[in-house]
Scaffold this motif. Structure first.
Motif, PDB file in Angstrom:
ATOM      1  N   VAL A 150      -3.782  58.726  76.220  1.00 16.16           N
ATOM      2  CA  VAL A 150      -3.895  58.664  77.678  1.00 16.16           C
ATOM      3  C   VAL A 150      -2.927  59.657  78.296  1.00 16.16           C
ATOM      4  O   VAL A 150      -1.857  59.907  77.770  1.00 16.16           O
ATOM      5  N   GLY A 151      -3.314  60.215  79.396  1.00 17.24           N
ATOM      6  CA  GLY A 151      -2.469  61.182  80.077  1.00 17.24           C
ATOM      7  C   GLY A 151      -1.567  60.564  81.128  1.00 17.24           C
ATOM      8  O   GLY A 151      -1.297  61.186  82.132  1.00 17.24           O
ATOM      9  N   ARG A 152      -1.090  59.311  80.924  1.00 17.97           N
ATOM     10  CA  ARG A 152      -0.207  58.660  81.892  1.00 17.97           C
ATOM     11  C   ARG A 152       1.227  59.146  81.670  1.00 17.97           C
ATOM     12  O   ARG A 152       2.106  58.375  81.335  1.00 17.97           O
ATOM     13  N   LEU A 153       1.473  60.392  81.873  1.00 21.72           N
ATOM     14  CA  LEU A 153       2.774  60.963  81.578  1.00 21.72           C
ATOM     15  C   LEU A 153       3.608  61.110  82.838  1.00 21.72           C
ATOM     16  O   LEU A 153       3.087  61.239  83.937  1.00 21.72           O
ATOM     17  N   ARG A 154       4.910  61.077  82.665  1.00 23.87           N
ATOM     18  CA  ARG A 154       5.823  61.277  83.779  1.00 23.87           C
ATOM     19  C   ARG A 154       6.985  62.142  83.330  1.00 23.87           C
ATOM     20  O   ARG A 154       7.259  62.263  82.134  1.00 23.87           O
ATOM     21  N   GLY A 155       7.656  62.706  84.277  1.00 23.19           N
ATOM     22  CA  GLY A 155       8.817  63.528  83.983  1.00 23.19           C
ATOM     23  C   GLY A 155      10.031  62.673  83.672  1.00 23.19           C
ATOM     24  O   GLY A 155      10.002  61.450  83.839  1.00 23.19           O
ATOM     25  N   PRO A 156      11.116  63.296  83.209  1.00 20.83           N
ATOM     26  CA  PRO A 156      12.319  62.539  82.863  1.00 20.83           C
ATOM     27  C   PRO A 156      12.931  61.863  84.085  1.00 20.83           C
ATOM     28  O   PRO A 156      12.946  62.421  85.173  1.00 20.83           O
ATOM     29  N   GLN A 157      13.402  60.634  83.882  1.00 21.41           N
ATOM     30  CA  GLN A 157      14.065  59.875  84.935  1.00 21.41           C
ATOM     31  C   GLN A 157      15.348  59.290  84.363  1.00 21.41           C
ATOM     32  O   GLN A 157      15.434  59.019  83.164  1.00 21.41           O
ATOM     33  N   ALA A 158      16.327  59.062  85.204  1.00 24.35           N
ATOM     34  CA  ALA A 158      17.597  58.501  84.755  1.00 24.35           C
ATOM     35  C   ALA A 158      17.379  57.108  84.169  1.00 24.35           C
ATOM     36  O   ALA A 158      16.600  56.314  84.691  1.00 24.35           O
ATOM     37  N   ASN A 159      18.053  56.830  83.081  1.00 19.16           N
ATOM     38  CA  ASN A 159      18.011  55.529  82.405  1.00 19.16           C
ATOM     39  C   ASN A 159      16.619  55.110  81.949  1.00 19.16           C
ATOM     40  O   ASN A 159      16.317  53.933  81.848  1.00 19.16           O
ATOM     41  N   CYS A 160      15.764  56.046  81.674  1.00 23.45           N
ATOM     42  CA  CYS A 160      14.415  55.763  81.207  1.00 23.45           C
ATOM     43  C   CYS A 160      14.405  55.892  79.678  1.00 23.45           C
ATOM     44  O   CYS A 160      14.663  56.968  79.146  1.00 23.45           O
ATOM     45  N   PRO A 161      14.118  54.799  78.944  1.00 24.22           N
ATOM     46  CA  PRO A 161      14.120  54.899  77.477  1.00 24.22           C
ATOM     47  C   PRO A 161      12.940  55.699  76.955  1.00 24.22           C
ATOM     48  O   PRO A 161      11.840  55.607  77.490  1.00 24.22           O
ATOM     49  N   VAL A 162      13.185  56.501  75.940  1.00 26.51           N
ATOM     50  CA  VAL A 162      12.125  57.255  75.267  1.00 26.51           C
ATOM     51  C   VAL A 162      12.336  57.160  73.762  1.00 26.51           C
ATOM     52  O   VAL A 162      13.435  56.907  73.290  1.00 26.51           O
ATOM     53  N   LEU A 163      11.278  57.372  73.028  1.00 26.75           N
ATOM     54  CA  LEU A 163      11.340  57.407  71.571  1.00 26.75           C
ATOM     55  C   LEU A 163      11.303  58.877  71.146  1.00 26.75           C
ATOM     56  O   LEU A 163      10.253  59.503  71.171  1.00 26.75           O
ATOM     57  N   PRO A 164      12.465  59.452  70.801  1.00 22.18           N
ATOM     58  CA  PRO A 164      12.486  60.873  70.449  1.00 22.18           C
ATOM     59  C   PRO A 164      11.819  61.178  69.126  1.00 22.18           C
ATOM     60  O   PRO A 164      11.390  62.289  68.898  1.00 22.18           O
TER      61      PRO A 164
END
Length: 68
Positions: free
Chosen positions: A20-34
């Protein structure tokens, strides 16, 4: 670099897991799986994160026989 809202994965166009293309740009304190790392690489990645004071969570899936 963008991230998938549902899977918390870093992506460039669309999420490789959900497609799915539900993507967003980086945000403060937003967890990601690198990434998902082999056990031998995990120590090095942990060291880099600790040295740069980057908060992280580690999830393992090794069995009891391997961790003893």
């Amino acid at each position: 670099m963008l991230s998938c809202r549902g899977r918390q994965l870093l992506c460039e166009r669309e999420c490789p897991q959900c497609g799915v293309g539900r993507l967003r740009g980086p945000q403060a304190n937003c967890p990601v799986l690198p990434g998902v790392f082999e056990p031998a690489v995990t120590f090095g990645v942990e060291s880099i994160l600790k040295d740069n004071h980057i908060p992280y969570e580690k999830f393992g899936n090794l069995g009891a026989a391997v961790t003893l």
